[in-house]
Design an enzyme around this catalytic site. Structure first.
Site, PDB file in Angstrom:
ATOM      1  N   LEU A 205       0.849  -1.199   0.000  1.00 54.08           N
ATOM      2  CA  LEU A 205       0.000   0.000   0.000  1.00 54.08           C
ATOM      3  C   LEU A 205       0.879   1.242   0.000  1.00 54.08           C
ATOM      4  O   LEU A 205       1.781   1.337   0.837  1.00 54.08           O
ATOM      5  CB  LEU A 205      -0.805   0.059   1.302  1.00 54.08           C
ATOM      6  CG  LEU A 205      -1.970  -0.893   1.541  1.00 54.08           C
ATOM      7  CD1 LEU A 205      -2.478  -0.676   2.964  1.00 54.08           C
ATOM      8  CD2 LEU A 205      -3.077  -0.643   0.531  1.00 54.08           C
ATOM      9  N   HIS A 206       0.630   2.154  -0.898  1.00 53.77           N
ATOM     10  CA  HIS A 206       1.343   3.437  -0.786  1.00 53.77           C
ATOM     11  C   HIS A 206       0.616   4.604  -1.451  1.00 53.77           C
ATOM     12  O   HIS A 206       1.059   5.735  -1.368  1.00 53.77           O
ATOM     13  CB  HIS A 206       2.748   3.323  -1.380  1.00 53.77           C
ATOM     14  CG  HIS A 206       2.757   3.285  -2.882  1.00 53.77           C
ATOM     15  ND1 HIS A 206       2.429   2.155  -3.583  1.00 53.77           N
ATOM     16  CD2 HIS A 206       3.011   4.236  -3.807  1.00 53.77           C
ATOM     17  CE1 HIS A 206       2.503   2.413  -4.872  1.00 53.77           C
ATOM     18  NE2 HIS A 206       2.850   3.663  -5.051  1.00 53.77           N
TER      19      HIS A 206
END
Ligand code: UD1
Length: 371
Positions: A205-206
């Site tokens: 996730l980013h």
């Protein structure tokens, strides 16, 4: 022909590696320089990739680091303009859709230098994504548009870009994956972590839209943790520095402390290219908001749930193993359960994702020199 190859952030490194190699195989037709903008600078986000991929040390590092979009883009443009004035390249080659891609394109074009974009034409049609703005600005300015699939060609045509600029060459990131696949398989990491093939998941996730808001980030992490518990297996989560900072800022650390039971979310530092490939190639499921990983899982035949409402890579849904799920916790849970209950899907490798994309690019550039 003197070429400046530009990289800045983690997803650029695996794209530029096969291009540098393919260009160097054309002997003294080309002189090439590698410029690193320094957008990513942590050893785990940058140096580890240079080592894994055998990339040459950058000839020039602009060292711009982090900042707001305007700060980062502006710093890259100021520094890269000096490089272009000093080096006087015939062509600047940019890859992907990060701020470095757009900043160097604008800078070079305004100096009258030709620019080539590798991975042109991808569109999410979501202007809330900084990358969509980068993609649009880059493509409209570029003289050579190297695309990964026919959907990208159609997008560029619809935007009125001239046919002679568009070259469907395939996917350079897959060149790198195919080259390193066997080496990655041999790493000892899974054994060290006690992970059996097909018996764990991977989460990354980013995206600002997933990690910058407390409620959204907490919802995703909670959903994945609950399923991992029910499934009785771990989901390995190498945490991007941006996401780690958000987790700490929002006080969500306790959601990740699973005490390393054989299930739950296992938090890890960002992995190198080979380590991450090693992990994903044997995963039962991947959950991600990354762009490139949708394509890599397609070739690896690993089911991928994309935690976004849209994708600039629809081919990974149409032909690959990708499913768009968004970030609603209930939907993530339901789709994850569904995928885990079904036999792994048959992925299909899209046209020209055959390990020869960079060779095609180098040949097109060579033909330009001969003209
Ligand atoms: C950037 C790209 C994104 C890409 C992603 C891959 C843009 C607009 N975004 O997002 O398209 O998918 O890279 O990783 O170009 N940080 C560190 N160390 C680093 C780099 C970043 O700690 O080496 C932290 C900093 O707090 C920084 C934050 O991460 O402010 C965000 O970095 P930035 O390069 O602005 O964007 P990414 O989220 O990494």
């Amino acid at each position: 022909m003197k070429i400046i190859n530009v990289v800045g952030a983690r997803p650029n490194f695996m794209k530029i590696a096969p291009i540098i190699e393919a260009i160097s195989q054309h002997g003294n037709v080309f002189e090439q320089l590698l410029v690193h903008t320094g957008q990513h600078y942590d050893a785990r986000m940058s140096r580890a990739f240079f080592e894994d991929l055998g990339l040459p040390r950058p000839d020039i590092n602009l060292g711009v680091g982090s900042g707001t979009h305007a700060e980062q883009t502006g710093k890259i443009m100021i520094a890269f303009e000096k490089v272009c004035l000093e080096e006087v390249p015939d062509l600047v080659l940019v890859v992907g859709d990060v701020n470095s891609t757009m900043a160097c394109t604008i800078t070079a074009k305004k100096l009258g230098i030709r620019v080539a974009h590798v991975e042109a034409g991808l569109r999410s049609f979501d202007m809330g994504m900084p990358e969509e703005i980068n993609r649009l600005c880059t493509d409209v300015l570029c003289d050579l548009l190297f695309t990964t699939d026919r959907i990208a060609n159609a997008n560029l045509r619809r935007e009125g870009l001239p046919e002679e600029r568009i070259h469907f060459v395939g996917n350079v990131m897959i060149d790198t994956l195919l080259k390193h696949r066997e080496r990655a398989a041999m790493l000892p990491l899974r054994r060290r972590w006690g992970l059996e093939a097909g018996e764990y998941g991977v989460l990354t996730l980013h995206r600002p839209s997933n990690v910058d808001d407390r409620e959204t980030l907490a919802g995703i992490l909670e959903a994945v943790a609950v399923i991992a518990r029910e499934w009785g297996r771990p989901v390995v989560f190498p945490v991007h520095p941006r996401t780690r900072a958000c987790i700490e800022r929002f006080g969500l650390e306790q959601m990740l402390e699973t005490g390393e039971q054989p299930w739950g979310v296992w938090v890890r530092e960002p992995l190198s290219y080979l380590e991450f490939l090693h992990l994903t190639m044997s995963a039962r499921i991947v959950l991600t908001d990354s762009g490139g990983l949708q394509e890599e899982t397609t070739v690896l035949g690993v089911p991928c749930l994309t935690l976004r409402p849209n994708t600039e890579r629809p081919i990974a849904c149409e032909e690959g193993t990708n499913r768009l799920v968004g970030n609603d916790p209930e939907r993530i849970r339901a789709t994850m359960m569904e995928v885990l209950a079904a036999p792994p899907p048959e992925g299909r490798t899209p046209e020209k994702w055959d390990g020869k994309a960079a060779a095609r690019i180098a040949q097109i550039l060579h033909d330009m020199v001969d003209k």
